[in-house]
Motif scaffolding. Structure first.
Motif, short mmCIF file in Angstrom:
data_model
loop_
_atom_site.label_atom_id
_atom_site.label_comp_id
_atom_site.label_asym_id
_atom_site.label_seq_id
_atom_site.Cartn_x
_atom_site.Cartn_y
_atom_site.Cartn_z
N GLY A 32 -55.68 -18.39 -2.52
CA GLY A 32 -55.21 -18.05 -3.86
C GLY A 32 -56.23 -18.41 -4.93
N GLU A 33 -56.04 -17.85 -6.09
CA GLU A 33 -56.95 -18.06 -7.22
C GLU A 33 -57.05 -19.54 -7.56
N CYS A 34 -58.15 -19.91 -8.18
CA CYS A 34 -58.26 -21.26 -8.74
C CYS A 34 -57.07 -21.49 -9.67
N ARG A 35 -56.52 -22.67 -9.62
CA ARG A 35 -55.42 -23.00 -10.53
C ARG A 35 -56.03 -23.48 -11.85
N TYR A 36 -56.06 -22.55 -12.80
CA TYR A 36 -56.73 -22.82 -14.07
C TYR A 36 -55.88 -23.59 -15.06
N GLY A 37 -54.64 -23.90 -14.71
CA GLY A 37 -53.81 -24.73 -15.56
C GLY A 37 -53.61 -24.13 -16.94
N ASP A 38 -53.95 -24.91 -17.97
CA ASP A 38 -53.73 -24.49 -19.36
C ASP A 38 -54.56 -23.28 -19.76
N TRP A 39 -55.58 -22.97 -19.00
CA TRP A 39 -56.42 -21.79 -19.29
C TRP A 39 -55.74 -20.49 -18.86
N THR A 40 -54.76 -20.58 -18.01
CA THR A 40 -54.13 -19.39 -17.44
C THR A 40 -53.53 -18.50 -18.53
N GLY A 41 -53.85 -17.20 -18.45
CA GLY A 41 -53.28 -16.23 -19.38
C GLY A 41 -53.98 -16.15 -20.71
N GLN A 42 -55.05 -16.91 -20.91
CA GLN A 42 -55.74 -16.90 -22.19
C GLN A 42 -56.93 -15.93 -22.17
N GLU A 43 -57.30 -15.44 -23.35
CA GLU A 43 -58.44 -14.53 -23.45
C GLU A 43 -59.73 -15.30 -23.23
N LEU A 44 -60.67 -14.66 -22.52
CA LEU A 44 -61.93 -15.31 -22.22
C LEU A 44 -62.73 -15.62 -23.47
N LYS A 45 -62.64 -14.74 -24.48
CA LYS A 45 -63.41 -14.98 -25.70
C LYS A 45 -62.93 -16.24 -26.41
N LYS A 46 -61.65 -16.57 -26.25
CA LYS A 46 -61.12 -17.81 -26.81
C LYS A 46 -61.55 -19.00 -25.97
N LEU A 47 -61.48 -18.85 -24.66
CA LEU A 47 -61.85 -19.94 -23.76
C LEU A 47 -63.32 -20.29 -23.89
N ALA A 48 -64.16 -19.33 -24.25
CA ALA A 48 -65.59 -19.58 -24.38
C ALA A 48 -65.90 -20.60 -25.47
N LYS A 49 -64.94 -20.86 -26.36
CA LYS A 49 -65.13 -21.84 -27.43
C LYS A 49 -64.68 -23.24 -27.02
N ASP A 50 -64.03 -23.33 -25.86
CA ASP A 50 -63.56 -24.62 -25.36
C ASP A 50 -64.76 -25.39 -24.79
N PRO A 51 -64.89 -26.69 -25.09
CA PRO A 51 -66.00 -27.47 -24.53
C PRO A 51 -66.09 -27.42 -23.00
N LEU A 52 -64.95 -27.24 -22.34
CA LEU A 52 -64.95 -27.17 -20.89
C LEU A 52 -65.69 -25.95 -20.38
N TRP A 53 -65.77 -24.90 -21.21
CA TRP A 53 -66.45 -23.67 -20.80
C TRP A 53 -67.89 -23.95 -20.37
N LYS A 54 -68.60 -24.78 -21.13
CA LYS A 54 -70.00 -25.10 -20.80
C LYS A 54 -70.10 -25.85 -19.48
N VAL A 55 -69.11 -26.69 -19.21
CA VAL A 55 -69.10 -27.41 -17.93
C VAL A 55 -68.90 -26.43 -16.78
N VAL A 56 -67.97 -25.49 -16.95
CA VAL A 56 -67.71 -24.48 -15.92
C VAL A 56 -68.97 -23.65 -15.67
N GLN A 57 -69.73 -23.37 -16.72
CA GLN A 57 -70.93 -22.56 -16.58
C GLN A 57 -72.09 -23.32 -15.95
N ALA A 58 -72.32 -24.55 -16.40
CA ALA A 58 -73.54 -25.27 -16.02
C ALA A 58 -73.32 -26.34 -14.95
N HIS A 59 -72.11 -26.88 -14.84
CA HIS A 59 -71.85 -27.99 -13.93
C HIS A 59 -70.45 -27.84 -13.32
#
Length: 229
Positions: free
Chosen positions: A82-109
């Motif tokens: 099954g898909e990664c359990r994204y928790g509070d990120w689930t159902g949100q627009e990616l353009k909004k999530l890209a502003k979350d500090p966690l986004w950089k962690v997901v991308q780089a680490h």
């Protein structure tokens, strides 16, 4: 050698702008259904020992298309795919999530990424790899089987097969209804295809059995070899 055909589900109305995650009731749209039918036709010549799917509807529908007209057992469901359990990120627009500090962690680490109310990406990888290896054992050494799953999950399995740290998995691309093929030998896995969306699958059809079959090699051909000729 056990060969797993990793298939990402087809397109849905949420694919791309929204992080669907484990949102219930997300079905293939017309584009996704067409993709699934086209993939099923491509795979028709390849005998399958089984089909295993994520429990989410978009994967179940993709798997059902692949299963049409086959004598293989009914589609199995494995929550570990099954898909990664994204928790509070689930159902949100990616353009909004890209502003979350966690986004950089997901991308780089990504190995450090833990989704609030969800799971860590490293745990997603662990369960998915465990699932693939467990089904490899269950289906047997000469089996070819299909696993229908999700983009990040397949990327994580590919990273493991390539011996890459999870922090490098964002360099891997897995498009909707693409085909990724990994052959597991006693020594190492071989990634035969990645993000494949067209062309012949003749090389995936097992050769006719001979009275004395040569044992499959785990060695990589020095110089690259001649391929499937």
């Amino acid at each position: 050698m056990t060969t797993v055909l990793l298939v990402r589900h087809g397109l849905t109305s949420m694919t791309g702008p929204v992080l669907a995650g484990w949102t219930p009731g997300v079905h293939l749209d017309d584009r996704g259904r067409a993709q699934a039918v086209a993939l099923a036709e491509r795979l028709r010549p390849v005998p399958l020992s089984g089909i295993v799917s994520s429990p989410l509807e978009r994967c179940q529908e993709t798997a059902a298309a692949v299963a049409v007209g086959r004598d293989a057992p009914e589609v199995q469901t494995d929550d570990r795919l099954g898909e990664c359990r994204y928790g509070d990120w689930t159902g949100q627009e990616l353009k909004k999530l890209a502003k979350d500090p966690l986004w950089k962690v997901v991308q780089a680490h990504p190995s450090a990424a833990e989704f609030p109310g969800g799971e860590a990406l490293r745990d997603t990888q662990a369960r998915a790899v465990d699932a693939v290896r467990a089904h490899n054992t269950a289906f047997g050494a000469d089996a070819t089987w299909v696993a229908v799953s999700h983009g990040d999950v397949i990327k994580a399995v590919v990273a493991d097969a390539l011996g890459l740290h999870l922090d490098l998995f964002q360099r891997i691309q897995v498009d909707p209804c693409s085909l990724t093929v990994i052959r597991y030998t006693t020594l190492r896995p071989f990634v035969l295809r990645l993000n494949d969306s067209g062309g012949s699958v003749a090389d995936l059809v097992p050769p006719k059995r001979r009275s004395r079959r040569r044992a499959a090699s785990s060695d990589a051909p020095v110089g690259g070899g001649a391929g499937a000729v």
